[in-house]
Design an enzyme around this catalytic site. Structure first.
Site, mmCIF file in Angstrom:
data_model
loop_
_atom_site.group_PDB
_atom_site.id
_atom_site.type_symbol
_atom_site.label_atom_id
_atom_site.label_comp_id
_atom_site.label_asym_id
_atom_site.label_seq_id
_atom_site.Cartn_x
_atom_site.Cartn_y
_atom_site.Cartn_z
ATOM 1 N N CYS A 47 6.603 -6.776 6.874
ATOM 2 C CA CYS A 47 7.548 -6.217 7.775
ATOM 3 C C CYS A 47 8.294 -7.356 8.836
ATOM 4 C CB CYS A 47 7.176 -4.972 8.809
ATOM 5 S SG CYS A 47 8.461 -4.328 9.398
ATOM 6 N N GLU A 74 0.833 -1.150 -0.004
ATOM 7 C CA GLU A 74 -0.041 0.047 0.157
ATOM 8 C C GLU A 74 0.592 1.153 -0.182
ATOM 9 O OE1 GLU A 74 -4.256 -1.242 2.129
ATOM 10 O OE2 GLU A 74 -2.675 -0.529 3.558
ATOM 11 N N CYS A 112 2.154 -2.412 16.059
ATOM 12 C CA CYS A 112 1.981 -2.063 14.650
ATOM 13 C C CYS A 112 1.153 -3.482 13.751
ATOM 14 C CB CYS A 112 3.316 -1.806 14.128
ATOM 15 S SG CYS A 112 3.095 -1.696 12.245
ATOM 16 N N CYS A 132 3.517 8.743 1.303
ATOM 17 C CA CYS A 132 4.108 7.535 2.179
ATOM 18 C C CYS A 132 4.210 6.194 1.487
ATOM 19 C CB CYS A 132 3.052 7.421 3.435
ATOM 20 S SG CYS A 132 3.479 6.254 4.680
ATOM 21 N N CYS A 168 -1.051 5.574 10.287
ATOM 22 C CA CYS A 168 0.215 4.747 10.444
ATOM 23 C C CYS A 168 0.073 3.563 11.318
ATOM 24 C CB CYS A 168 0.941 5.623 11.626
ATOM 25 S SG CYS A 168 1.618 7.279 11.156
ATOM 26 N N CYS A 222 6.981 -5.165 15.843
ATOM 27 C CA CYS A 222 6.687 -4.051 16.692
ATOM 28 C C CYS A 222 5.330 -4.360 17.579
ATOM 29 C CB CYS A 222 6.806 -2.569 16.215
ATOM 30 S SG CYS A 222 8.408 -2.167 15.516
HETATM 31 N N1 SAH Z 1 10.071 0.524 9.813
HETATM 32 C C1 SAH Z 1 10.051 1.822 9.861
HETATM 33 C C2 SAH Z 1 9.012 2.308 8.806
HETATM 34 C C3 SAH Z 1 7.574 2.109 9.183
HETATM 35 S S1 SAH Z 1 7.179 3.983 9.892
HETATM 36 C C4 SAH Z 1 9.763 2.459 11.221
HETATM 37 O O1 SAH Z 1 9.531 1.635 12.028
HETATM 38 O O2 SAH Z 1 10.187 3.728 11.375
HETATM 39 C C5 SAH Z 1 5.475 3.560 10.487
HETATM 40 C C6 SAH Z 1 5.418 4.466 11.725
HETATM 41 O O3 SAH Z 1 4.210 4.187 12.193
HETATM 42 C C7 SAH Z 1 6.306 4.109 12.628
HETATM 43 O O4 SAH Z 1 6.699 5.199 13.276
HETATM 44 C C8 SAH Z 1 5.465 3.224 13.481
HETATM 45 O O5 SAH Z 1 6.110 3.182 14.731
HETATM 46 C C9 SAH Z 1 4.295 3.853 13.555
HETATM 47 N N2 SAH Z 1 3.198 2.908 13.888
HETATM 48 C C10 SAH Z 1 3.098 1.524 13.677
HETATM 49 N N3 SAH Z 1 1.811 1.188 14.062
HETATM 50 C C11 SAH Z 1 0.963 2.231 14.582
HETATM 51 C C12 SAH Z 1 -0.255 2.482 15.036
HETATM 52 N N4 SAH Z 1 -0.980 1.327 15.361
HETATM 53 N N5 SAH Z 1 -0.581 3.871 15.298
HETATM 54 C C13 SAH Z 1 0.243 4.731 15.314
HETATM 55 N N6 SAH Z 1 1.362 4.686 14.753
HETATM 56 C C14 SAH Z 1 1.971 3.489 14.410
#
Ligand code: SAH
Length: 385
Positions: A130, A109, A137, A123, A364, A134
């Site tokens: 991935c 996406e 996420c 974005c 995000c 985390c």
């Molecule tokens: N792997 C890289 C690129 C992904 S960026 C990284 O971690 O930076 C995606 C961003 O969205 C990251 O800052 C991640 O921590 C954040 N994110 C992931 N899940 C989320 C959620 N459920 N709500 C808000 N932010 C989230």
């Protein structure tokens, strides 16, 4: 645990591949591959480059300064097709999301987030899925993971510019002030620093002044903290750096971002301080997702300010975006505001990032969720039949 697999080009794509997304060297090699003289290949590649990346043409016939015979040869062997868009959605706030099917059937996406005025950020994803898992996420819950090629990364930008109708023509140039897609953020699916070669090659294409021409200063790469690759990212791409921090101590960060067990906060901050060209004009963005009762106390806001001391930085507080099955909740609004007020007093201007595109699951950490669910249900249906 997610599994990393290699891309498998489909038979159709192998038969008449698209030139869209290729680097200069790849283009040159393709030309030589179909019989263009080596001596001339470089010049021909330059011509093609401008048509593909400056004008965004989708038909070799439009390349008016390319000899007819060469146009025909190209059309016999290649296309200028973009990967297929399998779903396009527009949020009530103007955010747009595209689900893109790649040649091997994998899907990614990408999301366009229009800002106030004319600017807007795209974005982009760097991997299918991935490997990082985390805990907050959704993308990390996906099983199959592969790196995107640089062409597949660039193709996301091409698709967005098609949809935004943002290609100039020889008669109608595009002045910088007229651009809608002004910035690129590598904040979609995947960990860009696990795919640095392709991310760097894609940035070379996207920032090239004879093509799409989005400057490196307007391209931000976000990482969960692959410390040993951070300096290399800066040296190879000149991009802006963003760090997904989310916690101010190792104990909590170990839980939220398991990668922290490998590269702890000390290692991460040593790498960040070493990022080439850091200055007040080139700040690191720190992302901090607000999780209710997990990382949102005033004491943690103060710890955050201490941690970032003397690092030219910006802060982005991201209200947690929920997804089906998550145990986390978004902090209350008053809690987020109290947290932000502490950062504000320390000199960080408007740190709260307004969630965008939540209604189309484009915010995000929500990427891919719907399509995965749909596919899972389709699979269930198919196996029941
Ligand atoms: N792997 C890289 C690129 C992904 S960026 C990284 O971690 O930076 C995606 C961003 O969205 C990251 O800052 C991640 O921590 C954040 N994110 C992931 N899940 C989320 C959620 N459920 N709500 C808000 N932010 C989230």
């Amino acid at each position: 645990m997610p599994v990393l697999i290699d891309a498998m080009p489909s038979a159709a794509a192998a038969a008449r591949p698209s030139l869209v997304g290729l680097t200069r060297e790849e283009l040159r090699a393709r030309l030589i591959g179909v019989g263009v003289e080596e001596k001339k290949a470089k010049m021909r590649a330059e011509q093609l480059w401008r048509w593909i990346y400056h004008y965004g043409v989708r038909d070799f016939a439009a390349m008016s300064n390319v000899a007819k015979a060469l146009r025909a040869l190209l059309a016999d062997h290649f296309t200028l097709e973009r990967p297929e868009i399998t779903a396009a959605q527009i949020s009530t706030d103007g955010t747009r999301k595209w689900l893109i099917r790649l040649a091997d059937g994998a899907e990614v996406e990408c999301v366009f987030i229009p800002d106030v005025g004319r600017s807007g950020a795209l974005c982009v994803s760097s991997q299918v899925g991935c490997t990082l898992t985390c805990t907050f996420c959704h993308t990390g819950t996906q099983k199959l993971v592969r790196n995107l090629t640089s062409a597949e990364i660039v193709a996301q930008v091409m698709i967005a510019r098609d949809a935004l109708n943002e290609w100039p023509t020889p008669e109608r140039p595009l002045n910088d002030g007229e651009r809608v897609l002004t910035n690129i953020v590598f904040m979609g699916m995947g960990e860009p620093l696990y795919n640095l070669d392709h991310v760097a090659a894609a940035i070379d294409v996207i920032s090239d002044g004879d093509g799409i021409s989005i400057s490196r200063r307007r391209i931000t790469v976000s990482t969960a903290g692959v410390a040993p690759k951070i300096r290399e990212l800066g040296e190879r791409t000149g991009a802006m750096l963003a760090i997904s921090l989310h916690a101010t101590n190792d104990e909590l960060r170990d839980q939220l971002v398991p990668l922290n067990r490998k590269y702890d906060l000390d290692a991460l901050f040593a790498a960040i301080r070493d990022y080439p060209g850091l200055s007040n004009a080139k700040r690191v963005t720190f992302e901090y997702v607000m999780l209710k009762g997990v990382n949102d106390t005033p004491a943690e806001a103060k710890a955050l300010v201490r941690l970032l001391k003397r690092i030219p930085s910006k802060l982005n507080l991201i209200p947690f975006n929920p997804w089906p099955g998550t145990a986390y909740e978004c902090s209350d609004w008053e809690t987020i505001e109290a947290f932000a007020a502490i950062l504000n007093r320390a000199g960080y201007a408007s740190p709260i990032r307004t969630p965008r595109g939540r209604d189309i699951l484009a915010a995000c950490g929500q990427l891919k969720s719907e399509s995965v669910k749909q596919r899972a249900s389709q699979r269930a249906k198919a196996s029941a039949e």
